[in-house]
Design an enzyme around this catalytic site. Structure first.
Site, PDB file in Angstrom:
ATOM      1  N   CYS A 410      55.649  -1.922  47.936  1.00 18.26           N
ATOM      2  CA  CYS A 410      55.153  -1.215  48.690  1.00 18.26           C
ATOM      3  C   CYS A 410      55.181  -0.077  49.894  1.00 18.26           C
ATOM      4  O   CYS A 410      54.871   1.225  49.339  1.00 18.26           O
ATOM      5  CB  CYS A 410      53.070  -1.539  48.298  1.00 18.26           C
ATOM      6  SG  CYS A 410      53.098  -2.636  50.206  1.00 18.26           S
ATOM      7  N   HIS A 454      49.646  -3.724  52.847  1.00 22.57           N
ATOM      8  CA  HIS A 454      49.464  -3.054  51.934  1.00 22.57           C
ATOM      9  C   HIS A 454      49.628  -1.224  52.729  1.00 22.57           C
ATOM     10  O   HIS A 454      49.585  -1.269  53.398  1.00 22.57           O
ATOM     11  CB  HIS A 454      48.591  -2.116  51.091  1.00 22.57           C
ATOM     12  CG  HIS A 454      48.965  -1.342  49.554  1.00 22.57           C
ATOM     13  ND1 HIS A 454      50.090  -2.192  48.740  1.00 22.57           N
ATOM     14  CD2 HIS A 454      48.195  -0.844  48.900  1.00 22.57           C
ATOM     15  CE1 HIS A 454      50.052  -1.272  47.418  1.00 22.57           C
ATOM     16  NE2 HIS A 454      48.703  -0.338  47.870  1.00 22.57           N
ATOM     17  N   ASP A 470      47.938   6.211  45.373  1.00 25.34           N
ATOM     18  CA  ASP A 470      48.430   5.046  45.165  1.00 25.34           C
ATOM     19  C   ASP A 470      49.918   4.476  44.652  1.00 25.34           C
ATOM     20  O   ASP A 470      49.838   4.578  42.948  1.00 25.34           O
ATOM     21  CB  ASP A 470      47.487   3.488  45.386  1.00 25.34           C
ATOM     22  CG  ASP A 470      47.934   2.482  46.406  1.00 25.34           C
ATOM     23  OD1 ASP A 470      49.366   2.227  45.924  1.00 25.34           O
ATOM     24  OD2 ASP A 470      47.905   1.117  46.111  1.00 25.34           O
TER      25      ASP A 470
END
Lengths: 654, 298
Positions: A410, A454, A470
């Site tokens: 991520c 994350h 995202d």
């Protein structure tokens, strides 16, 4: 020792062994927290003492012991850089407990060891306050009490000493509970934690370079637990906002320094929001986590302008706070131009390929929203792979990830996306935190672990403010909708507890986790506020310490009274034979044929037999057996006969 | 022993319980006091026991002018030998029936009772042992009759048991009236035992086991009489010993080698009836029943 030998009873062999066993039990839980040489030394001293006791040799001379104490203390001083403080203090106590054994000759010395062991049992809580640690401490206390009993009277067997100790501590239990619940609480721990307490804690760091978050993905340590006031929101909204990173040096993202601090809310929320309470584990950093976006600051904290919650000091102990979040809240619709300008900064010369690409988007787009759409489409088209094992990247990390390796975690996605947006002239920043979590079906708490860490991005669009984008969700939507395990390719090393083939282990973990959580919430987290809540529920609106002390004294007196009454009332020894006889009588009493207290066994059997001829034979057999067992001279087959009576009574159906 | 009880029951009709108690008293090496009106078979019971157990028997009829020497014996000068000869009194027998003992003066009573307790007679400086077994059955008329010297409590305590025979029930009395003469029946009866076996039985009775809980029970009973408001004074330790000894004999008669609470309860009226005086005017039997009901078996 300075005691006169005439007044000091010498230790019996059993007492020496008890003291050794006590030292072993008291030192075992501390062993992992001590330097290896100290553990070895104590073990050697105890073994030596055991050997001397076994061979009945005299104890070593005082000179040798003095030398050992000096050498050991010097070692501790060298190891910890001094003799004062928590760690060297515990180490010295451990050393003395072991060496004291070598000069323990009298019962009085033995008592000193027991006192030392009681103290060391407490010292364990410096390092760990979990349920296993509490159980280990309880074990030390039981053995120490049994040793104390043995020092007073060495006659009973070890099991007998332990039983007596257990009974005594069991009688003390009500008082312990009363004191725990009612003793006026002070805010914070009783003693200040030392400066080095935060080391070794896991959690998000205050910067993000490639690999910073993926190393957390292997840890199933708990980050925090959440209890929602009502129904939890949908899983894709579980973005737990942490540090916001706005400064980029080409490789690492860092938070903006010198951010103004203020109290939320900055904007008026539009709906009721989601209320919840977070129990944050210690992580050694000041930030607190909250669902995007928090609408108010929890009590001991403040917020920065980029909606980051910060505690007043690093979180070094478990902390509980209530928050209310508003998913629809849009932040920064009229953001300051300075801040927006800073959110476009890129180090010169870095990631040239992205810069070229972004310039192309900007040229063909009518506004920032078009650029954003183009970027998202490009990320989807590139076929990026979400993996826990990304290849190493060189100087232009974002370029290499996006065009060459196309594999990342991520932080790669978030970093590359933010760089691309900045290159295209759209203000962007990286937000780190946690995404997801797991609802424990046992107690309903949502547990967020380190592997849920994350990173995502926020871009600023005129008129809409900061938008959460995202980029991981574009390429690996299952990471957001399910969890990490569903998103990464097969074969990636997963944390043990995430593996699907260990369902039973997960179930076990859920249960254990619920127990641990209750322990954290109600034992370790039993603070003045919790105490007040509990007392309020008991009908005491706002007791001051005087009322609480009076109540404590009254309840302790009551407990003492009940215990005394119980002890006096209880027959000293419950005879198994008498129990069987009473059981039989109770059973017959349901048929109206209870035994009269003055009725002998044979008379009773006769009366029952006359009233119910069907059971007369059984009754006579049992009464004769009972009469023989109780009144005849003890025979060799007594145990058998007692068993026989027990079976007969058990199978008897009047 | 069952044969003795059966044979005695054939002569003294409907009194098996009293026969058993009398035997228990004998087996426990105690002496028996029978208190009842004349003519209900006290003497016959004594005769039957002596006969069936193969013991020699003497009967002393107490009167108010009796002297101790009339019981114990007297030394008479033998002119031919020029020395005193001791002529043993009627007490030198294995079974002695002391009839109407409360008609004698206290001095004579106490001579008898001392001999009973010591199992020996001291006269004119010489001590002579009484035969073994030695069993005294004393009878007395109820105390309220005219011309009696009631035995004081301290003397009554020398008797292990006191029983009452009572009138026979209707059927037993009819059989008695219709049947043969009791004396003839008795004369035709062979002894069932020898004195040696009786001594052995007495020894066996002493070996009967009294377990801890049972001794607890005996103590609880004695303790209750001392604490209770039902009695003027409580049971003495000697009375508690007597209770246990009699209960042992009762258990042995029932064929057991250990004492049960039932045995204690069975002999209890005979043990406490003459030792305790109830506070109220209720019959002693009622007070004893209350005592049993008040003390739970531990």
């Amino acid at each position: 020792m300075a005691t006169k030998p005439a007044e000091a009873p010498m230790l019996a062999a059993a007492q020496s062994w008890w003291l050794l066993a006590l030292a072993a039990v008291a030192l075992a839980p501390l062993a992992t927290h001590l330097p290896a040489w100290l553990t070895g030394t104590t073990l050697a001293a105890l073994t030596w003492r055991g050997w001397l006791a076994w061979r009945q040799r005299p104890l070593p001379s005082r000179w040798l012991l003095t030398l050992l104490v000096l050498a050991g203390s010097a070692g501790v001083g060298y190891q910890f850089g001094g003799l004062f403080g928590q760690n060297p203090g515990v180490a010295l106590l451990v050393l003395f407990l072991a060496l004291k054994q070598l000069e323990t000759r009298t019962v009085r010395d033995g008592r000193a060891i027991v006192l030392l062991a009681y103290f060391l049992a407490l010292a364990q809580f410096f390092y760990s306050q979990t349920i296993p640690a509490a159980l280990a401490t309880a074990a030390v206390v039981v053995v120490a009490t049994a040793t104390l009993l043995c020092l007073a009277d060495a006659q009973p067997s070890p099991a007998g000493q332990l039983r007596r100790a257990g009974i005594m501590l069991g009688q003390a239990l009500p008082f312990m509970l009363l004191l725990f619940v009612l003793f006026p609480r002070v805010q914070g721990p009783l003693w200040g934690l030392p400066k080095d307490a935060g080391s070794g804690l896991t959690g998000l760091s205050d910067s993000m370079a490639p690999g910073a978050i993926s190393h957390l993905s292997q840890s199933d340590a708990i980050a925090f637990r959440v209890r929602f006031d009502a129904v939890p929101p949908a899983r894709h909204q579980w973005y737990w906002r942490g540090p916001v990173l706005s400064e980029f040096d080409g490789r690492t993202w860092r938070p903006r320094r010198e951010l103004p601090r203020a109290t939320l809310p900055y904007a008026e929320p539009e709906d009721g929001g989601i209320g919840y309470e977070i129990t944050l584990e210690a992580h050694g950093k000041p930030w607190l986590f909250a669902l995007e976006l928090p609408g108010a600051t929890p009590e001991p904290a403040f917020a920065t302008l980029d909606y980051q919650l910060l505690a007043k000091s690093p979180v070094l102990s478990r902390q509980r706070y209530a928050v209310r979040s508003y998913p629809s809240l849009r932040a920064g619709a009229n953001e300051s131009p300075v801040l927006l300008q800073q959110s476009l900064a890129l180090p010169p010369g870095s990631n040239p390929r992205i810069r070229r690409l972004a310039a192309g988007w900007r040229a063909g787009a009518r506004g920032d929203e078009d650029v954003l759409g183009l970027a998202q489409a490009f990320f989807l088209r590139q076929g990026l792979l979400y993996t826990l094992n990304p290849p190493l990247l060189g100087e232009h990390g974002a370029d290499e990830f996006l065009f060459d390796t196309k594999q990342g975690f991520c932080e790669h996605f978030a970093s590359a996306f933010a760089v691309a947006m900045r290159a295209a002239g759209v203000p962007a920043r990286v937000v780190t935190g946690y995404q997801g979590g797991e609802i424990n079906p046992v107690d309903g708490y949502l547990t967020v672990r380190q592997y849920d860490a994350h990173a995502w991005t926020e871009v600023w669009l005129a008129g809409r403010g900061w938008l959460r984008i995202d980029p991981t969700a574009i390429s690996a939507p299952t990471r957001i909708d399910l969890d990490l395990a569903a998103a990464v390719p097969a074969g990636d090393p997963l944390p043990l507890l995430m593996r699907a083939d260990l369902a039973w282990l997960r179930d076990l973990r859920f249960r254990w986790d619920a127990v641990t959580n209750s322990w954290n919430q109600w034992v370790l987290g039993y603070n003045p506020e919790r105490q007040r809540q509990l007392l309020q529920r008991l009908g005491l609106p706002s007791p001051d310490w005087r009322a609480m002390t009076a109540m404590l004294a009254a309840l302790c007196g009551l407990a003492l009274l009940i215990l005394t009454a119980w002890t006096l009332r209880r027959p000293g020894h419950v005879d198994p034979l008498a129990r069987q006889w009473r059981k039989l009588s109770r059973r017959l009493a349901r048929r109206g044929l209870g035994r009269r207290p003055e009725e002998g066994p044979l008379d009773y059997a006769r009366r029952v037999g006359e009233a119910q001829p069907a059971i007369a034979a059984d009754m006579h057999a049992m009464a004769a057996l009972y009469a023989r067992l109780r009144y005849a001279a003890p025979a060799a087959d007594r145990a058998n006969a007692l068993d026989q009576l027990r079976h007969h009574v058990a199978s008897f159906r009047p | 022993m069952d044969a003795v009880i059966a044979a005695a029951g054939g002569i003294i009709l409907g009194k098996e319980r009293q026969i058993r108690l009398a035997l228990a008293c004998l087996l426990a090496r105690g002496h028996l006091l029978i208190e009842d009106v004349p003519g209900v078979g006290k003497t016959t019971l004594a005769h039957v026991l002596a006969r069936l157990l193969g013991l020699d028997f003497q009967r002393i009829q107490f009167t108010s002018d009796m002297l101790p020497a009339d019981i114990l014996g007297v030394s008479i000068f033998d002119r031919a030998r020029g020395a005193f000869d001791f002529h043993p009194g009627p007490i030198f027998a294995q079974v002695v029936l002391a009839d109407e003992v409360n008609r004698a003066t206290p001095k004579t009573q106490s001579a008898l009772l001392e001999a009973m307790e010591e199992r020996q007679v001291t006269a004119e400086g010489r001590t002579r042992p009484l035969p073994a077994p030695f069993f005294v059955i004393a009878t007395q008329n109820p105390a309220h009759q005219i011309g009696t010297f009631p035995l004081p409590e301290s003397q009554l305590d020398r008797f292990l048991m006191r029983i009452e025979l009572g009138y026979p029930d209707r059927a037993a009395e009819r059989e008695l009236l219709a049947g043969a003469d009791r004396r003839e029946l008795l004369a035709a009866m062979p002894p069932c035992l020898t004195p040696e076996t009786l001594l052995a039985h007495q020894e066996a009775v002493r070996q009967v086991h009294a377990a801890e809980p049972l001794i607890d029970y005996v103590q609880a009973l004695a303790g209750h009489t001392r604490a209770s408001a039902d009695w003027q004074a409580g049971l003495s330790p000697r009375a508690a010993l007597a209770l246990l000894a009699a209960a042992r004999a009762w258990a042995w008669l029932a064929g057991r080698d250990h004492v049960l609470p039932e045995d204690v309860q069975a002999v209890l009226p005979g043990i406490v009836g003459h030792r305790l005086r109830p506070m109220d005017a209720a019959p002693a039997a009622d007070a004893v029943r209350r005592l049993i009901e008040a003390v739970p078996i531990p």
